[in-house]
Each structure stands twice: as C-alpha cells, then as structure tokens.
Design an enzyme around this catalytic site. Structure first.
Site, PDB file in Angstrom:
ATOM      1  CD  GLU A 101      -2.621   1.174   2.664  1.00  8.63           C
ATOM      2  OE1 GLU A 101      -3.591   1.957   2.745  1.00  8.63           O
ATOM      3  OE2 GLU A 101      -2.329   0.369   3.579  1.00  8.63           O
ATOM      4  CB  CYS A 126      -5.196  -1.328   4.352  1.00 11.81           C
ATOM      5  SG  CYS A 126      -4.394  -1.369   5.984  1.00 11.81           S
ATOM      6  CE  LYS A 161      -7.433   2.070   3.025  1.00 10.30           C
ATOM      7  NZ  LYS A 161      -6.229   2.359   3.852  1.00 10.30           N
TER       8      LYS A 161
END
Length: 317
Positions: A47, A172, A138
C-alpha cells in the site's frame, strides 16, 4: 516443470523512498527486475509504496486547527504523489513489459480530473504488455488517513482475467468490510491482492479467514520501514523521537484457499516472498464451500453494488 494452472507469484516487502517519487520509481523497477529473474508472473507491492505510507506523521493537525509546517509537509507529500496515467506509470509499465509480468502496486494518486488537490490511496494494475489495465481507489481511508486521502467509489472495483487467475484487490482495512469482500467474490476473484500497512496478529488471522471464506489465494503485502527512511526536514521529526525504530515491521504473507500459509509472515526485513500457486486448489476448496455458489442463498441475501462513477463536478451541464 510447472503443472497446469500453476504460476509463480512475488510479494515485495520493502520500504518506500519516502517523499521522493523519482527514487521510488527507480526502486520499484529494480525490485520488478529482481522478481522477474525468479520468473515471477505476478509481482505485488505494498500500500502507498510511492511516495509512502506516512506512518507517524501528524501533518501538524489537531482537532480544530492545522499548522503552517504541517501544510508544507502535505505539499511535499502531494508534490511526490503521481497522476494516473502519467510519467511514473509509463516507466513502471515499461518495467512490467520487460519483466513480462502482471504488476500490482500501491501508490498515492493525484486527482487529475478536477482540482488535483485531492489524493487517493490507489492500487494500480499493469499487464505483461506494459499497459495500465486499471486501478482501485480505496473506498474508505481509516482513522487519520481521512485527513490526507479522499474516498474512492464503486467505479474502481475491477477483477481482471489473466492466464494465472482472476486478480482483484482490496486495500488494507477494506478487507474488513464484509460487503466489499463479497463484491470481490461475486466477481470470481481467485487471487486477492491485499496491500496493507498493518502487521498485527489480527490482520494475519484475517488474511487466513478471507482465504477460507473466499476460497481464494490471498497475497498480503506490507512495507518494512524505519525512521531513518524519512526526510529530516519533515515537521513530524520531533514526534518521531517517541516512536520505535521500526515503523512498519512487515508481516507480508501468502495464503492458500484453505487458509494455510504458503509463505508464513516475514517480519523485520526487506524481502521478496515467492511461491508457486496452483489454481486447482480453489476448486478443491470449493468442493465443500463456495461462498457465491452452492453455499449462497440468493433467495435470502442479495448484494447491490453501485459501480457508477460519482462525479465531483459542481456545475452540471
């Protein structure tokens, strides 16, 4: 000789060239070349690898105020983030073509469609022909990440068909969102890429759970980073004195569709993890549990996913 449906994957556990996109691209290319020498066909990065996951940085913020020094930190972060597509993606694409591999890499992306002021935590997908296949932004930044990153929408939830399996990504803590996972399963993901900044035991247990739940391979990729990787001039340097030397300790791993570690979590070093994965194990696992197949109950449960792009334009024509 590899069996049918078997391929080699590489998970790159490394630290960013913090706040330096030029050096970050060079390090990325070097690591792609290293993994390609091992004949990896899918190469995964953490990430926010370019320009960094800014762990420990406050950007001079408390509730109700921002400091001028913190704004300068944000400008440096923004200035070293990338546009997609752009010069940096062209360079990474060339490396993907040379490696003849699929590359999935976490970057911080500038909004190049409206103001350019908003940043997104994004996973980019490159094909072995060097083309940028697409991206995933995200959906929900976590905690204070919301200060520096905007929210993606449902228009970037791709799953790509490849000769090595159907590849998709959740970034994540999106992997903690049951409906986001279900959307990936419903698209037939076989290799779920999980770039992360989390190395806790609970995260590793979740990677095993998701592999079992989705009957898919899970490639979890985290950075290994230390305080000395950060520029001296950031305003948070004083705050760093209270932090441990290892800011992010790693924990990257590869999990099979029955939840077993193919490669156990690696801590405390920069390292590329390699594994041969065989898609036949997915069908073997789905024999008794197929979350969107024979184990689903669409007469009881239904999922609606809005994949329309959400326009931020104020003025509508």
């Amino acid at each position: 000789m590899k069996e049918k449906n078997q391929s080699k994957v590489a998970v790159v556990q490394a630290g960013s060239e913090v706040m330096d996109k030029e050096k970050g691209v060079k390090k990325t290319i070097h690591l792609i070349e290293e993994a390609a020498r091992e004949d990896a066909k899918i190469i995964v990065f953490p990430e926010a690898f370019i320009p960094a996951y800014p762990r420990g940085m406050s950007f001079g913020t408390v509730v109700g105020s921002r400091s001028n020094e913190g704004r300068k930190d944000f400008f440096q972060y923004w200035n070293n983030s990338i546009t997609v597509p752009g010069t940096e993606t062209d360079e990474i694409g060339k490396a993907a073509r040379k490696a003849k591999a699929y590359i999935i890499i976490g970057v911080i992306e500038k909004d190049n469609e409206s103001s350019q002021g908003t940043l997104y935590c994004t996973a980019l997908f490159f094909g072995p022909d060097g083309e940028l296949l697409g991206k995933h932004r995200k959906l929900k930044p976590t905690g204070s990440e919301r200060l520096i990153w905007g929210e993606g929408d449902g228009s970037t939830l791709p799953v790509f068909d490849t000769p090595y399996g159907r590849i998709g990504s959740l970034i994540c803590w999106e992997n903690y969102m049951p409906l986001a996972r279900t959307a990936m399963y419903d698209k037939g993901v076989q290799i779920l890429i999980a770039p992360t900044a989390d190395a806790r035991e609970a995260w590793l247990a979740s990677m095993q759970h998701i592999a079992v739940e989705g009957r898919c391979f899970v490639l979890s990729c985290n950075q290994y980073s230390t305080k000395d990787m950060y520029p001296e001039e950031i305003s948070s340097r004083e705050e760093f004195k209270e932090l441990p030397h290892e800011l992010t300790r790693g924990g990257s791993c590869i999990v099979d569709p029955l939840g077993e570690f193919v490669v156990k979590p690696v801590m405390g070093e920069e390292k590329i993890l390699y594994a041969d994965i065989n898609l036949n194990k997915i069908a073997e696992g789905q024999f008794d549990f197929d979350v969107v197949g024979h184990y689903a109950r669409p007469d009881v449960f239904q999922l609606i996913v809005n994949e329309e792009k959400q326009e931020n334009t104020i003025w509508k024509k």
